[in-house]
Motif scaffolding. Structure first.
Motif, PDB file in Angstrom:
ATOM      1  N   LEU A 164       0.831  -1.208   0.000  1.00  0.00           N
ATOM      2  CA  LEU A 164       0.000   0.000   0.000  1.00  0.00           C
ATOM      3  C   LEU A 164       0.868   1.261   0.000  1.00  0.00           C
ATOM      4  N   ARG A 165       1.981   1.225   0.722  1.00  0.00           N
ATOM      5  CA  ARG A 165       2.900   2.366   0.733  1.00  0.00           C
ATOM      6  C   ARG A 165       3.444   2.603  -0.681  1.00  0.00           C
ATOM      7  N   LYS A 166       3.819   1.534  -1.379  1.00  0.00           N
ATOM      8  CA  LYS A 166       4.333   1.663  -2.744  1.00  0.00           C
ATOM      9  C   LYS A 166       3.248   2.176  -3.692  1.00  0.00           C
ATOM     10  N   LEU A 167       2.018   1.668  -3.517  1.00  0.00           N
ATOM     11  CA  LEU A 167       0.933   2.099  -4.403  1.00  0.00           C
ATOM     12  C   LEU A 167       0.588   3.577  -4.193  1.00  0.00           C
ATOM     13  N   ARG A 168       0.745   4.063  -2.974  1.00  0.00           N
ATOM     14  CA  ARG A 168       0.440   5.473  -2.696  1.00  0.00           C
ATOM     15  C   ARG A 168       1.354   6.420  -3.465  1.00  0.00           C
ATOM     16  N   VAL A 169       2.579   6.007  -3.730  1.00  0.00           N
ATOM     17  CA  VAL A 169       3.523   6.875  -4.422  1.00  0.00           C
ATOM     18  C   VAL A 169       3.788   6.437  -5.864  1.00  0.00           C
TER      19      VAL A 169
END
Length: 183
Positions: A164-169
């Motif tokens: 989710l952290r990767k998808l946010r950016v």
């Protein structure tokens, strides 16, 4: 006398085949969608789906009372993991580079675009992608996801958090990136 012995066996096999055909009719599209989300490639998704159905059919007699879709889904995830290990994320040439958004379009439309999401999911690791698909596409709990993937609950939580952290950016999902491109 011999026909009397063969008839029940034939009826059992015909019943088994009709049960599998009914399952296949309802599950093929769902399995294909999961395979596509895992692989990001329509051709590979078709292959994964076909291999999954073949393996499910060969094990059909052992599924007494179990959930055949859950069994097939587990086969699908395992097949994808096996294929991924063999292929190791090679680059694939494409005839032309796809456009990200049309000039003047609303950046929110690009965020909601399924193609952008599918591309963004492909930037995740194999485990992160499997966790995201199980948790949010298949709507499984963390415990169900851990059981499905055969990993610890903590692994599911940490992989989900990282993904989710990767998808946010991810630039494919960033409204700011799409807005800057349009200008």
């Amino acid at each position: 006398m011999r026909r009397a012995i063969e008839a029940p066996e034939h009826d059992v096999r015909a019943d088994r085949d009709s049960q599998f055909q009914a399952f296949m009719g309802g599950a093929t599209q769902r399995l294909y969608r999961v395979a596509y989300l895992l692989s990001g490639d329509a051709g590979e998704a078709e292959e994964l789906t076909q291999h999954t159905l073949v393996r499910t059919y060969t094990a059909w007699d052992r599924l007494d009372g179990g959930d055949p879709y859950a069994y097939a889904r587990r086969i699908l995830v395992n097949l994808h993991s096996d294929w991924w290990r063999r292929r190791r994320k090679r680059e694939r040439p494409v005839p032309e580079v796809p456009e990200r958004t049309a000039p003047g379009s609303d950046p929110a439309d690009a965020v909601l675009d399924r193609t952008s999401l599918a591309r963004a999911i492909q930037h995740l690791s194999r485990r992160e992608r499997a966790v995201i698909v199980c948790r949010f596409y298949l709507d499984m709990t963390e415990q169900q996801t851990a059981a499905e993937l055969g990993v610890a609950l903590g692994t599911v939580k940490s992989a989900c958090s990282r993904a989710l952290r990767k998808l946010r950016v991810d630039p494919d999902l960033s409204p700011l990136a799409h807005h800057q491109e349009a200008q």
